[in-house]
Design a protein around this motif. Sequence first.
Motif, PDB file in Angstrom:
ATOM      1  N   HIS A  10      -3.060  -4.730  -4.891  1.00  0.00           N
ATOM      2  CA  HIS A  10      -2.054  -3.684  -4.655  1.00  0.00           C
ATOM      3  C   HIS A  10      -2.075  -3.115  -3.240  1.00  0.00           C
ATOM      4  N   GLU A  11      -2.520  -3.921  -2.274  1.00  0.00           N
ATOM      5  CA  GLU A  11      -2.350  -3.539  -0.886  1.00  0.00           C
ATOM      6  C   GLU A  11      -1.096  -4.230  -0.361  1.00  0.00           C
ATOM      7  N   TYR A  12      -0.497  -3.622   0.642  1.00  0.00           N
ATOM      8  CA  TYR A  12       0.653  -4.268   1.272  1.00  0.00           C
ATOM      9  C   TYR A  12       0.345  -4.565   2.733  1.00  0.00           C
ATOM     10  N   VAL A  13       1.102  -5.513   3.269  1.00  0.00           N
ATOM     11  CA  VAL A  13       1.051  -5.892   4.683  1.00  0.00           C
ATOM     12  C   VAL A  13       2.490  -5.925   5.168  1.00  0.00           C
ATOM     13  N   ARG A  14       2.755  -5.183   6.217  1.00  0.00           N
ATOM     14  CA  ARG A  14       4.068  -5.231   6.871  1.00  0.00           C
ATOM     15  C   ARG A  14       3.803  -5.692   8.300  1.00  0.00           C
ATOM     16  N   VAL A  15       4.324  -6.860   8.657  1.00  0.00           N
ATOM     17  CA  VAL A  15       4.057  -7.431   9.977  1.00  0.00           C
ATOM     18  C   VAL A  15       5.063  -6.889  10.985  1.00  0.00           C
ATOM     19  N   GLU A  16       4.504  -6.386  12.083  1.00  0.00           N
ATOM     20  CA  GLU A  16       5.322  -5.890  13.190  1.00  0.00           C
ATOM     21  C   GLU A  16       4.820  -6.590  14.452  1.00  0.00           C
ATOM     22  N   GLY A  17       5.447  -7.709  14.801  1.00  0.00           N
ATOM     23  CA  GLY A  17       4.974  -8.506  15.931  1.00  0.00           C
ATOM     24  C   GLY A  17       3.684  -9.208  15.552  1.00  0.00           C
ATOM     25  N   ASP A  18       2.602  -8.996  16.344  1.00  0.00           N
ATOM     26  CA  ASP A  18       1.314  -9.612  15.997  1.00  0.00           C
ATOM     27  C   ASP A  18       0.373  -8.605  15.347  1.00  0.00           C
ATOM     28  N   VAL A  19       0.959  -7.486  14.894  1.00  0.00           N
ATOM     29  CA  VAL A  19       0.181  -6.430  14.242  1.00  0.00           C
ATOM     30  C   VAL A  19       0.633  -6.297  12.794  1.00  0.00           C
ATOM     31  N   ALA A  20      -0.339  -6.095  11.909  1.00  0.00           N
ATOM     32  CA  ALA A  20      -0.046  -5.908  10.486  1.00  0.00           C
ATOM     33  C   ALA A  20      -0.359  -4.468  10.096  1.00  0.00           C
ATOM     34  N   VAL A  21       0.607  -3.807   9.475  1.00  0.00           N
ATOM     35  CA  VAL A  21       0.407  -2.461   8.934  1.00  0.00           C
ATOM     36  C   VAL A  21      -0.084  -2.629   7.505  1.00  0.00           C
ATOM     37  N   ILE A  22      -1.220  -1.990   7.181  1.00  0.00           N
ATOM     38  CA  ILE A  22      -1.855  -2.150   5.870  1.00  0.00           C
ATOM     39  C   ILE A  22      -1.891  -0.807   5.150  1.00  0.00           C
ATOM     40  N   ASP A  26       3.044   1.550  -3.899  1.00  0.00           N
ATOM     41  CA  ASP A  26       3.437   2.708  -4.697  1.00  0.00           C
ATOM     42  C   ASP A  26       2.774   2.653  -6.070  1.00  0.00           C
ATOM     43  N   TYR A  27       2.671   1.452  -6.630  1.00  0.00           N
ATOM     44  CA  TYR A  27       1.998   1.298  -7.931  1.00  0.00           C
ATOM     45  C   TYR A  27       0.549   1.775  -7.828  1.00  0.00           C
ATOM     46  N   ALA A  28      -0.142   1.361  -6.773  1.00  0.00           N
ATOM     47  CA  ALA A  28      -1.550   1.731  -6.608  1.00  0.00           C
ATOM     48  C   ALA A  28      -1.723   3.238  -6.501  1.00  0.00           C
ATOM     49  N   GLN A  29      -0.884   3.886  -5.696  1.00  0.00           N
ATOM     50  CA  GLN A  29      -1.042   5.337  -5.563  1.00  0.00           C
ATOM     51  C   GLN A  29      -0.731   6.041  -6.877  1.00  0.00           C
ATOM     52  N   SER A  30       0.199   5.497  -7.669  1.00  0.00           N
ATOM     53  CA  SER A  30       0.535   6.130  -8.952  1.00  0.00           C
ATOM     54  C   SER A  30      -0.627   5.998  -9.936  1.00  0.00           C
ATOM     55  N   GLN A  31      -1.373   4.887  -9.850  1.00  0.00           N
ATOM     56  CA  GLN A  31      -2.529   4.689 -10.712  1.00  0.00           C
ATOM     57  C   GLN A  31      -3.700   5.585 -10.305  1.00  0.00           C
ATOM     58  N   LEU A  32      -3.820   5.841  -9.016  1.00  0.00           N
ATOM     59  CA  LEU A  32      -4.916   6.671  -8.509  1.00  0.00           C
ATOM     60  C   LEU A  32      -4.745   8.144  -8.867  1.00  0.00           C
ATOM     61  N   GLY A  33      -3.510   8.610  -8.862  1.00  0.00           N
ATOM     62  CA  GLY A  33      -3.284  10.048  -9.011  1.00  0.00           C
ATOM     63  C   GLY A  33      -3.350  10.708  -7.645  1.00  0.00           C
ATOM     64  N   ASP A  34      -3.568  12.014  -7.626  1.00  0.00           N
ATOM     65  CA  ASP A  34      -3.519  12.763  -6.370  1.00  0.00           C
ATOM     66  C   ASP A  34      -4.646  12.344  -5.433  1.00  0.00           C
ATOM     67  N   VAL A  35      -4.265  11.811  -4.267  1.00  0.00           N
ATOM     68  CA  VAL A  35      -5.243  11.392  -3.262  1.00  0.00           C
ATOM     69  C   VAL A  35      -5.757  12.630  -2.530  1.00  0.00           C
ATOM     70  N   VAL A  36      -7.093  12.747  -2.481  1.00  0.00           N
ATOM     71  CA  VAL A  36      -7.706  13.930  -1.858  1.00  0.00           C
ATOM     72  C   VAL A  36      -8.500  13.608  -0.598  1.00  0.00           C
ATOM     73  N   TYR A  37      -8.786  12.304  -0.363  1.00  0.00           N
ATOM     74  CA  TYR A  37      -9.584  11.934   0.807  1.00  0.00           C
ATOM     75  C   TYR A  37      -9.358  10.463   1.123  1.00  0.00           C
ATOM     76  N   VAL A  38      -9.286  10.157   2.410  1.00  0.00           N
ATOM     77  CA  VAL A  38      -9.165   8.774   2.857  1.00  0.00           C
ATOM     78  C   VAL A  38     -10.209   8.541   3.941  1.00  0.00           C
ATOM     79  N   GLU A  39     -10.990   7.476   3.786  1.00  0.00           N
ATOM     80  CA  GLU A  39     -11.989   7.090   4.799  1.00  0.00           C
ATOM     81  C   GLU A  39     -11.493   5.824   5.474  1.00  0.00           C
ATOM     82  N   LEU A  40     -11.277   5.915   6.788  1.00  0.00           N
ATOM     83  CA  LEU A  40     -10.728   4.800   7.546  1.00  0.00           C
ATOM     84  C   LEU A  40     -11.785   4.207   8.468  1.00  0.00           C
ATOM     85  N   PRO A  41     -11.656   2.931   8.795  1.00  0.00           N
ATOM     86  CA  PRO A  41     -12.634   2.295   9.693  1.00  0.00           C
ATOM     87  C   PRO A  41     -12.417   2.735  11.143  1.00  0.00           C
TER      88      PRO A  41
END
Length: 125
Positions: A10-22, A26-41
């Motif tokens: 349930h991750e998505y990839v949207r390619v913009e040139g040679d860069v991918a937005v990850i 919507d299904y994944a966020q609905s299964q998770l419920g209210d998101v309270v924290y995101v840890e990014l690399p």
Amino acid sequence: MSETRYSKDHEYVRVEGDVAVIGISDYAQSQLGDVVYVELPEIGTKVAQGKEAAVVESVKAASEVFAPISGEVVEVNGALEATPATVNDDPEGKGWFIKLKISDPKELDGLMSADAYDAFLETLG
């Protein structure tokens, strides 16, 4: 507009040139419920397809976000630190997680189109 592709995790990839937005679908966020924290690399981190790229915590659980393709992190959505609920409000827009410089464009071929992903979701019933 570039095509969005989806993984079975349930991750998505949207390619913009040679860069991918990850991000997560919507299904994944609905299964998770209210998101309270995101840890990014960190920018510059190399992520491998199928391996952990980020962590998202909701009121229900903490979940890994797996990289649908391999690449090097060139940008992170720092706005999610202050407003993680953006993932719920606009998961495939302003709620994106990371942008990757694509290592192997052929990996995109293994992901589902939007129509195939919709059909996949119907099997999860």
